[in-house]
Structure formats: C-alpha cells, structure tokens
Design an enzyme around this catalytic site. Sequence first.
Site, PDB file in Angstrom:
ATOM      1  N   HIS A  43       6.873  -7.362  -1.513  1.00 57.30           N
ATOM      2  CA  HIS A  43       5.788  -7.835  -2.383  1.00 57.30           C
ATOM      3  C   HIS A  43       5.346  -6.791  -3.399  1.00 57.30           C
ATOM      4  O   HIS A  43       4.234  -6.854  -3.901  1.00 57.30           O
ATOM      5  CB  HIS A  43       4.592  -8.295  -1.537  1.00 57.30           C
ATOM      6  N   ASP A  80       0.789  -1.236   0.000  1.00 61.15           N
ATOM      7  CA  ASP A  80       0.000   0.000   0.000  1.00 61.15           C
ATOM      8  C   ASP A  80       0.822   1.288   0.000  1.00 61.15           C
ATOM      9  O   ASP A  80       0.271   2.379  -0.166  1.00 61.15           O
ATOM     10  CB  ASP A  80      -0.987   0.003   1.190  1.00 61.15           C
ATOM     11  N   ASN A  86       1.164  -8.304  17.721  1.00 57.79           N
ATOM     12  CA  ASN A  86       0.002  -8.799  16.975  1.00 57.79           C
ATOM     13  C   ASN A  86      -1.105  -9.084  17.999  1.00 57.79           C
ATOM     14  O   ASN A  86      -0.812  -9.638  19.062  1.00 57.79           O
ATOM     15  CB  ASN A  86       0.392 -10.103  16.241  1.00 57.79           C
ATOM     16  N   CYS A 128       0.451  -2.147 -22.875  1.00 60.64           N
ATOM     17  CA  CYS A 128       1.838  -1.690 -22.748  1.00 60.64           C
ATOM     18  C   CYS A 128       2.190  -0.823 -23.961  1.00 60.64           C
ATOM     19  O   CYS A 128       1.980  -1.251 -25.102  1.00 60.64           O
ATOM     20  CB  CYS A 128       2.758  -2.914 -22.679  1.00 60.64           C
TER      21      CYS A 128
HETATM   22  P1  NAD Z   1      -2.556 -11.408   6.817  1.00 58.80           P
HETATM   23  O1  NAD Z   1      -3.818 -10.806   6.336  1.00 58.80           O
HETATM   24  O2  NAD Z   1      -2.242 -12.807   6.480  1.00 58.80           O
HETATM   25  O3  NAD Z   1      -2.492 -11.285   8.426  1.00 58.80           O
HETATM   26  C1  NAD Z   1      -2.768 -10.097   9.058  1.00 58.80           C
HETATM   27  C2  NAD Z   1      -2.193 -10.173  10.451  1.00 58.80           C
HETATM   28  O4  NAD Z   1      -2.370  -8.899  11.062  1.00 58.80           O
HETATM   29  C3  NAD Z   1      -2.900 -11.200  11.359  1.00 58.80           C
HETATM   30  O5  NAD Z   1      -1.932 -11.952  12.054  1.00 58.80           O
HETATM   31  C4  NAD Z   1      -3.710 -10.326  12.315  1.00 58.80           C
HETATM   32  O6  NAD Z   1      -3.846 -10.921  13.605  1.00 58.80           O
HETATM   33  C5  NAD Z   1      -2.861  -9.099  12.373  1.00 58.80           C
HETATM   34  N1  NAD Z   1      -3.579  -7.869  12.725  1.00 58.80           N
HETATM   35  C6  NAD Z   1      -4.858  -7.516  12.467  1.00 58.80           C
HETATM   36  N2  NAD Z   1      -5.108  -6.284  12.931  1.00 58.80           N
HETATM   37  C7  NAD Z   1      -3.959  -5.843  13.500  1.00 58.80           C
HETATM   38  C8  NAD Z   1      -3.560  -4.634  14.134  1.00 58.80           C
HETATM   39  N3  NAD Z   1      -4.410  -3.605  14.305  1.00 58.80           N
HETATM   40  N4  NAD Z   1      -2.286  -4.532  14.591  1.00 58.80           N
HETATM   41  C9  NAD Z   1      -1.388  -5.550  14.442  1.00 58.80           C
HETATM   42  N5  NAD Z   1      -1.723  -6.713  13.833  1.00 58.80           N
HETATM   43  C10 NAD Z   1      -2.977  -6.859  13.367  1.00 58.80           C
HETATM   44  O7  NAD Z   1      -1.383 -10.426   6.362  1.00 58.80           O
HETATM   45  P2  NAD Z   1       0.127 -10.708   6.118  1.00 58.80           P
HETATM   46  O8  NAD Z   1       0.717 -11.636   7.100  1.00 58.80           O
HETATM   47  O9  NAD Z   1       0.749  -9.384   5.891  1.00 58.80           O
HETATM   48  O10 NAD Z   1      -0.011 -11.511   4.733  1.00 58.80           O
HETATM   49  C11 NAD Z   1       0.809 -11.282   3.814  1.00 58.80           C
HETATM   50  C12 NAD Z   1       0.151 -10.832   2.489  1.00 58.80           C
HETATM   51  O11 NAD Z   1      -0.911  -9.895   2.611  1.00 58.80           O
HETATM   52  C13 NAD Z   1       1.209 -10.102   1.778  1.00 58.80           C
HETATM   53  O12 NAD Z   1       1.410 -10.713   0.563  1.00 58.80           O
HETATM   54  C14 NAD Z   1       0.685  -8.685   1.569  1.00 58.80           C
HETATM   55  O13 NAD Z   1       1.158  -8.201   0.344  1.00 58.80           O
HETATM   56  C15 NAD Z   1      -0.767  -8.869   1.608  1.00 58.80           C
HETATM   57  N6  NAD Z   1      -1.632  -7.735   1.964  1.00 58.80           N
HETATM   58  C16 NAD Z   1      -1.179  -6.444   2.043  1.00 58.80           C
HETATM   59  C17 NAD Z   1      -2.060  -5.442   2.390  1.00 58.80           C
HETATM   60  C18 NAD Z   1      -1.537  -4.021   2.450  1.00 58.80           C
HETATM   61  O14 NAD Z   1      -0.625  -3.674   1.703  1.00 58.80           O
HETATM   62  N7  NAD Z   1      -2.081  -3.195   3.325  1.00 58.80           N
HETATM   63  C19 NAD Z   1      -3.385  -5.716   2.693  1.00 58.80           C
HETATM   64  C20 NAD Z   1      -3.817  -7.054   2.605  1.00 58.80           C
HETATM   65  C21 NAD Z   1      -2.922  -8.051   2.257  1.00 58.80           C
END
Ligand code: NAD
Length: 265
Positions: free
Chosen positions: A121, A106, A215, A149
């Site tokens: 990523h 993001d 977390n 493209c």
């Molecule tokens: P995930 O969705 O698998 O897990 C999210 C984690 O965040 C969980 O363990 C949850 O308990 C925790 N969580 C929820 N609310 C929280 C808070 N307020 N504070 C701290 N922790 C909190 O996400 P991940 O492990 O990052 O999975 C990886 C994939 O998700 C990546 O490939 C990433 O690119 C992608 N992703 C990115 C975004 C983004 O860029 N914002 C959004 C969704 C998914």
Amino acid sequence: MAIEIPRELVESLRRARRVAVLTGAGVSAESGVPTFRDAQTGLWARFRPEELATPRAFRLDPRRVWEWYAWRRELVARAEPNAAHRALVAMEARQPEFTLITQNVDGLHTRAGSRNVIELHGNLHRTKCFDEDVAVSEWTDTGDVPPRCPRCGGLLRPDVVWFEENLPVEALARAMECSAACDVFLSVGTATVVYPAAELPLRARAGGARLVEINPSPTPISAQAHHVLRGPAGEVLPELLRAWTEHDPVLSPREDPPDARGDVT
Ligand code: NAD
C-alpha cells in the site's frame, strides 16, 4: 500472558523452505500507531475514509488530505519499532526464503531491519505527483499546501494506495507468488477485509501452506486458519520465534554441534 505455541506449528516452521508473512496495522499498534478499524482507537473511529483516503477526497480538498497525512507522518516519525517488528527481523535472519508482505505504510518494518519487504500500500514517507503518478523526492517550499510538483506544477500527494486505487502491479504479483509458494503463512495484525491483500492468506492455504493467524480478535479468515494465536503481535511473535528456535540444532550448536550430527560430514 502465556501463549501456547502448538508443537505442530513449530515443526512446520522448522521444516519450511519458504515462509511468508502478511502484516497489517495491528503490528504497529504497540508502537503507538493507531489502526484503522479498532472500535475505540482506530483512525476510522474519528475520521471518515471517504473524506480522506480517496482520489475524490483529494480533488475536493487537497489541503485537508495532505495535512491529515502530514499528521500521520509525524506520528510515525516519533514511533519506534516494537517487539513484533524485531521478532520478524530475527525470523528473516534464520529463514533463507522469508518474505514480509505489509499493508502498512509506516516504514517501521524496514526501520527495524527487515530486508525482503513488499509494501503493498505504498509508504507515507514517499511523495508523488497526483497528475503524473511519478515519485518526487525534492521540491521547493513555496508555502503551497500541498506543495507543487517541480516538473509539471501539479499537486503532490502521499505515495500510498487509496481506496478505489490499484495496488502497485509488481508488488502485488510478487506477493501473490510468494503466498502461493510458501510452506507457512503468518497473517499478523490485519483485519483481512481490504482486498486484494485479504486474499493472500487464502491463496497460501490453497497452495498447501500452513495458515497461521496472529490477532487479538477474530477476522474473516480465522475459521480457515490451521492455527489461531490470540494475542498482541508484540507478545505472540517473540514467543513464536522462541519456540521455533529453542533446542533447534541449527541455532543451538552447543547443544548439538554440527560435527556431532550424524547427517553432516
Ligand atoms: P485494520 O485497522 O483494518 O485492522 C487492524 C487489525 O489489527 C484488527 O484485526 C485488530 O484486531 C488487530 N490488532 C489490533 N491490535 C493488535 C496487536 N497489538 N497485535 C496484533 N493485532 C492487533 O488494519 P489492516 O487490516 O491493516 O487494514 C488495512 C489498511 O490499514 C491498510 O490499507 C493499511 O495501509 C492501513 N493502515 C496502516 C497503518 C500503518 O501503516 N501503521 C495504520 C492504519 C491503517
């Protein structure tokens, strides 16, 4: 909610020469950006990853995938960095060797002001050619979805790493190196189930770092962490920053001016 920061952790941070942080979708949750895996609010509660975030899905239905990412891009454009992003900016300002490794696409860390960021990523705001795998920043709007493209006429796609794809080699190598060499490693807001990112905290621990998980929910690495701080990143990180910096002679010169310290001439 009062979050207790263990004294031992504060001391480790103050002694640390190198600090590395791995962030995941949870860090942006308090900015209103949905995570993937949270049961009620996560994106995978409403969508199937294999239909949206794989090269195969794109080949099958490029318009659907492009539009899903366009929707996520707009969502993120409306979001603002939160207290967790800002605390990480402040940590970097006080720690000369500080590396922020993120799985997030993001761009909110950079928008908040973080500088030494490794994006594992990719980034939602960048686009590349599906066929050539080369970044594209400008194209003519012909009404095609996805757009084409300008060099080869192939389809454009978001510059993010999909399931079944490799991570950018240089970014991964740097992330591995920083993790293995750091003294303290914070794993924040990540479910730590997506490899190879999930390997970084364990690599840090194997290299002798103090491993900290932040977390609200347990993850597969919780049992390995020296400290588990249960709570939302937007509350825990500012509290950790406060504990790290309060009464610290380096940051509180009025309490302990440099010329009053025995070891400074
Ligand atoms: P995930 O969705 O698998 O897990 C999210 C984690 O965040 C969980 O363990 C949850 O308990 C925790 N969580 C929820 N609310 C929280 C808070 N307020 N504070 C701290 N922790 C909190 O996400 P991940 O492990 O990052 O999975 C990886 C994939 O998700 C990546 O490939 C990433 O690119 C992608 N992703 C990115 C975004 C983004 O860029 N914002 C959004 C969704 C998914």
